[in-house]
Motif scaffolding. Structure first.
Motif, PDB file in Angstrom:
ATOM      1  N   THR A  93      -1.056   0.277   8.324  1.00 23.11           N
ATOM      2  CA  THR A  93       0.159   0.052   7.534  1.00 23.11           C
ATOM      3  C   THR A  93       1.233   1.080   7.902  1.00 23.11           C
ATOM      4  O   THR A  93       2.403   0.727   8.086  1.00 23.11           O
ATOM      5  CB  THR A  93      -0.150   0.108   6.032  1.00 23.11           C
TER       6      THR A  93
ATOM      7  N   ILE B 133       1.350   4.769   1.152  1.00 19.49           N
ATOM      8  CA  ILE B 133       0.847   5.696   2.165  1.00 19.49           C
ATOM      9  C   ILE B 133       0.563   7.066   1.549  1.00 19.49           C
ATOM     10  O   ILE B 133      -0.393   7.749   1.923  1.00 19.49           O
ATOM     11  CB  ILE B 133       1.866   5.836   3.318  1.00 19.49           C
TER      12      ILE B 133
ATOM     13  N   ASP C 217      -0.757   7.845  -1.123  1.00 24.10           N
ATOM     14  CA  ASP C 217      -2.097   7.899  -1.718  1.00 24.10           C
ATOM     15  C   ASP C 217      -3.159   8.342  -0.716  1.00 24.10           C
ATOM     16  O   ASP C 217      -4.268   8.690  -1.115  1.00 24.10           O
ATOM     17  CB  ASP C 217      -2.503   6.528  -2.279  1.00 24.10           C
ATOM     18  N   HIS C 218      -2.824   8.308   0.579  1.00 23.07           N
ATOM     19  CA  HIS C 218      -3.801   8.626   1.621  1.00 23.07           C
ATOM     20  C   HIS C 218      -3.494   9.944   2.323  1.00 23.07           C
ATOM     21  O   HIS C 218      -4.062  10.232   3.382  1.00 23.07           O
ATOM     22  CB  HIS C 218      -3.866   7.474   2.628  1.00 23.07           C
TER      23      HIS C 218
ATOM     24  N   MET D  67       0.844  -1.180   0.000  1.00 26.56           N
ATOM     25  CA  MET D  67       0.000   0.000   0.000  1.00 26.56           C
ATOM     26  C   MET D  67       0.890   1.245   0.000  1.00 26.56           C
ATOM     27  O   MET D  67       1.857   1.324   0.757  1.00 26.56           O
ATOM     28  CB  MET D  67      -0.887  -0.018   1.249  1.00 26.56           C
TER      29      MET D  67
ATOM     30  N   ALA E 290      -4.788   1.833   5.852  1.00 25.37           N
ATOM     31  CA  ALA E 290      -3.621   2.672   5.549  1.00 25.37           C
ATOM     32  C   ALA E 290      -2.945   3.140   6.836  1.00 25.37           C
ATOM     33  O   ALA E 290      -1.711   3.154   6.926  1.00 25.37           O
ATOM     34  CB  ALA E 290      -4.030   3.867   4.690  1.00 25.37           C
ATOM     35  N   TRP E 291      -3.748   3.510   7.839  1.00 29.60           N
ATOM     36  CA  TRP E 291      -3.195   3.961   9.107  1.00 29.60           C
ATOM     37  C   TRP E 291      -2.444   2.818   9.791  1.00 29.60           C
ATOM     38  O   TRP E 291      -1.342   2.988  10.305  1.00 29.60           O
ATOM     39  CB  TRP E 291      -4.297   4.515   9.994  1.00 29.60           C
TER      40      TRP E 291
ATOM     41  N   LEU F 174      -5.394  10.013   5.971  1.00 27.42           N
ATOM     42  CA  LEU F 174      -4.693   8.791   6.357  1.00 27.42           C
ATOM     43  C   LEU F 174      -5.290   8.228   7.641  1.00 27.42           C
ATOM     44  O   LEU F 174      -5.539   7.018   7.748  1.00 27.42           O
ATOM     45  CB  LEU F 174      -3.198   9.084   6.543  1.00 27.42           C
TER      46      LEU F 174
ATOM     47  N   HIS G  11      -8.542   6.204   7.283  1.00 22.45           N
ATOM     48  CA  HIS G  11      -8.502   4.980   6.482  1.00 22.45           C
ATOM     49  C   HIS G  11      -7.786   3.913   7.317  1.00 22.45           C
ATOM     50  O   HIS G  11      -6.553   3.896   7.409  1.00 22.45           O
ATOM     51  CB  HIS G  11      -7.765   5.236   5.169  1.00 22.45           C
TER      52      HIS G  11
END
Length: 171
Positions: free
Chosen positions: A35, A3, A5-6, A1, A32-33, A26, A29
């Motif tokens: 990750t 990051i 992108d968020h 993923m 994503a968080w 971020l 999400h």
């Protein structure tokens, strides 16, 4: 993923000509968080910290859950007059003016290994001040880390510890 992108850029905030990198997208999400926190944990774990320190205020959002994930204590580095009890502080220079950062005097013990975190590294003044304040309290600072680095501003040059960031912006 990825990051990046968020994280959204908001132009002209908080003033014209500034591009603000907003981590609220971020934070909301979950995957994503998680990750991002896992990747920061992987970066920090080899430095064997006893505690993590977060710089007010978005640094709290990074350091507190990461401390929980790693089973470590958490120290708040705050603006003046925000902490109860005896505090120690450090004045530091900004590009235009000065600021101050404080912590509770008994927050760390001499020799504690404390990694300092924030959401973003720009010119490096605040993160460098956090490192200095922790050292003033007797802590060792094995590294510093952020979610975002504005590498075009050269902030990492002001730090005298290893530094890691998850996302870099070159302009």
């Amino acid at each position: 993923m990825d990051i990046k992108d968020h994280i959204r850029g908001i132009p002209d905030f908080p003033k014209p000509g500034i591009l603000f990198y907003d981590i609220s997208t971020l934070l909301r999400h979950g995957a994503a968080w998680r990750t991002a926190m896992a990747r920061l944990a992987d970066v920090i774990r080899p430095h064997k910290p006893d505690m993590l320190a977060g710089i007010e205020s978005r640094g709290f959002l990074v350091a507190a859950p990461l401390a929980l994930e790693l089973g470590l204590g958490f120290v708040m580095l705050r603006k003046p007059r925000k902490l109860p009890g005896l505090t120690i502080g450090l004045n530091y220079a900004l590009e235009y003016g000065t600021d101050r950062i404080e912590m509770q005097a008994d927050a760390v013990q001499k020799g504690n290994r404390v990694v300092v975190l924030d959401d973003l590294l720009a010119t490096g003044g605040t993160l460098a001040a956090g490192i200095s304040l922790l050292r003033q309290a007797g802590a060792e600072v094995p590294c510093a880390a952020t979610l975002i680095e504005l590498s075009f501003l050269g902030g990492r040059k002001r730090l005298d510890v290893p530094f890691e960031s998850l996302v870099q912006y070159d302009s």
